[in-house]
Design an enzyme around this catalytic site. Structure first.
Site, mmCIF file in Angstrom:
data_model
loop_
_atom_site.group_PDB
_atom_site.id
_atom_site.type_symbol
_atom_site.label_atom_id
_atom_site.label_comp_id
_atom_site.label_asym_id
_atom_site.label_seq_id
_atom_site.Cartn_x
_atom_site.Cartn_y
_atom_site.Cartn_z
ATOM 1 N N HIS A 163 0.834 -1.227 0.000
ATOM 2 C CA HIS A 163 0.000 0.000 0.000
ATOM 3 C C HIS A 163 0.859 1.263 0.000
ATOM 4 O O HIS A 163 0.413 2.305 0.471
ATOM 5 C CB HIS A 163 -0.941 0.044 1.212
ATOM 6 C CG HIS A 163 -1.686 -1.224 1.452
ATOM 7 N ND1 HIS A 163 -2.968 -1.432 0.990
ATOM 8 C CD2 HIS A 163 -1.328 -2.368 2.079
ATOM 9 C CE1 HIS A 163 -3.372 -2.646 1.346
ATOM 10 N NE2 HIS A 163 -2.386 -3.243 1.999
ATOM 11 N N SER A 284 15.573 21.618 -15.556
ATOM 12 C CA SER A 284 14.415 22.470 -15.798
ATOM 13 C C SER A 284 14.897 23.741 -16.472
ATOM 14 O O SER A 284 15.995 24.225 -16.194
ATOM 15 C CB SER A 284 13.758 22.797 -14.462
ATOM 16 O OG SER A 284 13.034 24.012 -14.556
ATOM 17 N N LYS A 290 16.863 21.743 -10.421
ATOM 18 C CA LYS A 290 16.135 20.508 -10.708
ATOM 19 C C LYS A 290 16.952 19.455 -11.448
ATOM 20 O O LYS A 290 17.744 19.754 -12.324
ATOM 21 C CB LYS A 290 14.882 20.813 -11.552
ATOM 22 C CG LYS A 290 13.848 21.647 -10.839
ATOM 23 C CD LYS A 290 13.054 20.863 -9.819
ATOM 24 C CE LYS A 290 12.317 19.735 -10.438
ATOM 25 N NZ LYS A 290 10.897 19.882 -10.458
ATOM 26 N N GLU A 297 9.809 8.632 -16.526
ATOM 27 C CA GLU A 297 8.503 9.250 -16.814
ATOM 28 C C GLU A 297 8.082 8.962 -18.255
ATOM 29 O O GLU A 297 6.920 8.660 -18.534
ATOM 30 C CB GLU A 297 8.563 10.760 -16.584
ATOM 31 C CG GLU A 297 8.641 11.134 -15.117
ATOM 32 C CD GLU A 297 8.876 12.634 -14.915
ATOM 33 O OE1 GLU A 297 8.142 13.211 -14.136
ATOM 34 O OE2 GLU A 297 9.775 13.211 -15.530
#
Ligand code: ARG
Length: 472
Positions: A163, A284, A290, A297
Site C-alpha cells: 500500500h 528544468s 532541478k 517518466e
C-alpha cells in the site's frame, strides 16, 4: 497521362474504366510503412519462385531470372536507391512492378498460385520472428542489469512496502530480483507465442488455396517455418499471432512502467533512495536546482501507447467476417509502433539500471523507523506458544504505545517489553533488528540472505541457459 494509361499502371487495372480517385489513393496507400517488410517480402518471393520452378509450374529459367532480379532489388532497397511509388499502394506491388520492369513480362509469373493475402500474412509472421530475436536480447540485457545491482549491493537492507506504506525490511537485492523474474516471464511469453507465429500461410492464395501443384512444405522450409497453416481461410484472415505479440509487448511495458514509477519515487527528495545517472536525467528551463527523472517518466508514459496498439488491433479485428478484408492493412502500424517503443524503452532502461546507485544510508535509515519489525515481534510471541491473533493484538498495543510516546519498538527497554508480555526475554532485540528480521526469512523465495543468494544463483543460471541466441 491519359486515363487508360494511368490505370494500366495498376497491377489490378484490367477491369477498371477510370483511374483511382486521388483521395482514394491517399487513403489506400501503405507503402510508407509496410516497406519495412521488404526483406521478408523478397525472401518469401524468392522461396515461392524457387518452388514454382522446381515443381514445373513456371519455367525454371524464369524462376532463376526472377530470383536474381529480386536479389538485385533487395540490394537496391538496402542501399536506398529504390524509388517507392505510392500509386503502387504497398510494398508487395512496388517490388513486383520493379521486377517486371527489370526482366519483362516473365516477372509476372511470380504471382502464380499466390495472392497478396497469403503474401502479407507470410511477411508479417517472418517479420515478427526476426524482431523477436532482437527483443529477446534486449530483455536479457535488462535482466543482466538487475543481477548486477543485486550482486553489487548484496546485504543492503531497505524497507519493503505494501500500500506504499512501509511494511517489512527486505534486501535491496531481493527487490531487484523481483524485476528479474518479471522480465523472465516476458521472455517466456515471447517464446511461447512464437510457437504460434511459426506457421507458414504461403499457398493459401487469396482464401481458397490453389489448383497448381505447389509444395507448401518446400517454401515453409526455405523460409525457416516449422509448420504450415492448416486452413487457407484462417491463414489469410487470422491475426491473433500479432495480438498475442501486442499483449506480450503490453505486459513488458507494464513491467517497465512499474519499475519507472518506483524509480521516480525513489529519486524524489522524499524517498531519496537512489541516485540516477545525470546522463539519464534532464534539468528544468526555469528552476536551476532541478534534476528530473524524465527517462522513467517517458517510459511510463509510452506504456499507454503500447496498450493503445493492442486495443487498436483488437478493435480492428472484432467485426471482420472471414476472410481477408482491407481493414487488415491496419494490423501493421500498431505492431511496428509497439516494437519501436518497447525496443527503445528496454535499451534505455538497461543503461539506467546498470548505472543507478542505491543510497544505502537513506534506505537503512528508513528501515529503522516505522515499526517494520512489528510482525517479527508477533512471530516471536507465537514461537513462545501464543496464538498468532492474540500475539498480533499484543504487538498492536505496543505499537500504539510507541506511537503515543514517539518511540520505536527497538527503543523500548527490556522491562517495558516484559510488561507487554511476560514471555519476552533479552533475545527479543535480535528480532526487533532489521537484519535479524531479514535473515529470519530464509524460506525459498524469502528475503533472507541465504534465500536471496540461492535466488541469485538460480537467476544467473537461468540467464546463462537462456542466452538470447536460443530464442526465435
Ligand atoms: N497492403 C495490404 C495489406 O496490408 C496487402 C494485401 C492486399 N490485399 C488485397 N486483397 N487488397 O493488407
Amino acid at each position: 497521362m491519359g486515363k487508360d494509361e494511368k490505370n494500366q499502371k495498376k497491377p489490378w487495372g484490367g477491369r477498371f474504366k477510370e483511374p483511382t480517385e486521388a483521395l482514394v489513393e491517399e487513403l489506400s496507400v501503405s507503402v510508407h510503412f509496410d516497406k519495412r517488410l521488404y526483406r521478408e517480402d523478397i525472401k518469401g518471393s524468392i522461396a515461392h519462385a524457387r518452388m514454382l520452378g522446381e515443381k514445373g509450374i513456371i519455367p525454371k529459367e524464369d524462376a532463376k531470372r526472377i530470383i536474381d532480379a529480386l536479389v538485385e532489388i533487395e540490394k537496391e532497397i538496402r542501399e536506398r536507391k529504390f524509388s517507392w511509388k505510392k500509386e503502387l499502394e504497398d510494398v508487395h506491388m512496388n517490388i513486383e512492378r520493379a521486377l517486371i520492369e527489370r526482366i519483362g513480362p516473365e516477372g509476372g509469373r511470380l504471382h502464380t498460385a499466390r495472392s497478396r493475402n497469403d503474401q502479407v500474412a507470410t511477411d508479417f509472421r517472418l517479420y515478427l520472428k526476426r524482431e523477436a530475436k532482437g527483443l529477446d536480447l534486449l530483455l536479457s540485457r535488462l535482466q543482466g542489469a538487475f543481477i548486477k545491482q543485486a550482486e553489487e549491493n548484496f546485504g543492503l537492507i531497505m524497507p519493503g512496502f505494501t500500500h506504499l506504506q512501509k511494511a517489512q525490511p527486505v534486501l535491496y537485492s531481493h527487490h531487484m530480483l523481483a524485476y528479474f523474474e518479471m522480465f523472465k516471464r516476458d521472455r517466456e511469453r515471447l517464446r511461447d507465442l512464437l510457437k504460434r507465429v511459426d506457421y507458414c500461410p504461403l499457398g493459401s492464395a487469396a482464401l481458397a488455396g490453389t489448383g497448381f501443384p505447389i509444395d507448401r512444405f518446400m517454401t515453409a522450409r526455405e523460409l525457416g517455418f516449422s509448420n504450415i497453416t492448416a486452413n487457407s481461410m484462417d491463414a489469410v484472415s487470422d491475426r491473433d499471432f500479432a495480438l498475442e505479440f501486442l499483449f506480450f509487448a503490453s505486459v513488458a511495458m507494464m513491467h517497465l512502467s512499474r519499475l519507472s514509477e518506483e524509480l521516480i519515487l525513489w529519486a524524489s527528495d522524499e524517498f531519496d533512495f537512489v541516485e540516477l545517472p545525470d546522463a539519464y536525467c534532464t534539468g528544468s528551463s526555469i528552476m536551476p536546482q532541478k534534476k528530473n527523472p524524465d527517462v522513467p517518466e517517458l517510459v511510463r508514459g509510452k506504456t499507454g501507447r503500447v496498450y493503445g496498439d493492442l486495443i487498436s488491433l483488437l478493435t480492428t479485428m472484432k467485426g471482420l467476417p472471414l476472410t481477408y478484408n482491407r481493414d487488415l492493412q491496419e494490423d501493421k502500424e500498431p505492431v511496428f509502433d509497439a516494437i519501436d517503443t518497447l525496443k527503445i524503452c528496454l535499451k534505455v532502461m538497461a543503461g539506467l539500471i546498470e548505472r543507478m546507485k542505491p543510497k544505502a544510508e537513506n534506505m537503512e535509515r528508513d528501515v529503522k523507523n516505522g515499526f517494520l519489525t512489528a510482525t517479527d515481534l508477533a512471530d516471536y510471541l507465537v514461537k513462545k506458544g501464543i496464538p498468532f491473533r492474540i500475539a498480533h493484538e499484543i504487538v498492536g498495543r505496543a505499537v500504539a504505545k510507541c506511537v503515543f510516546e514517539g518511540r520505536e519498538l527497538s527503543e523500548l527497554r527490556l522491562d517495558e517489553l516484559k510488561e507487554i508480555n511476560e514471555y519476552i526475554r533479552e533475545d527479543v532485540f535480535e528480532v526487533l533488528d532489521a537484519r535479524g528480521s531479514v535473515n529470519s526469512k530464509n524460506c525459498p523465495g524469502g528475503t533472507g540472505e541465504a534465500a536471496v543468494k540461492e535466488q541469485l544463483i538460480r537467476a544467473k543460471r537461468w540467464l546463462e541457459e537462456n542466452s538470447a541466441k536460443t530464442t526465435g
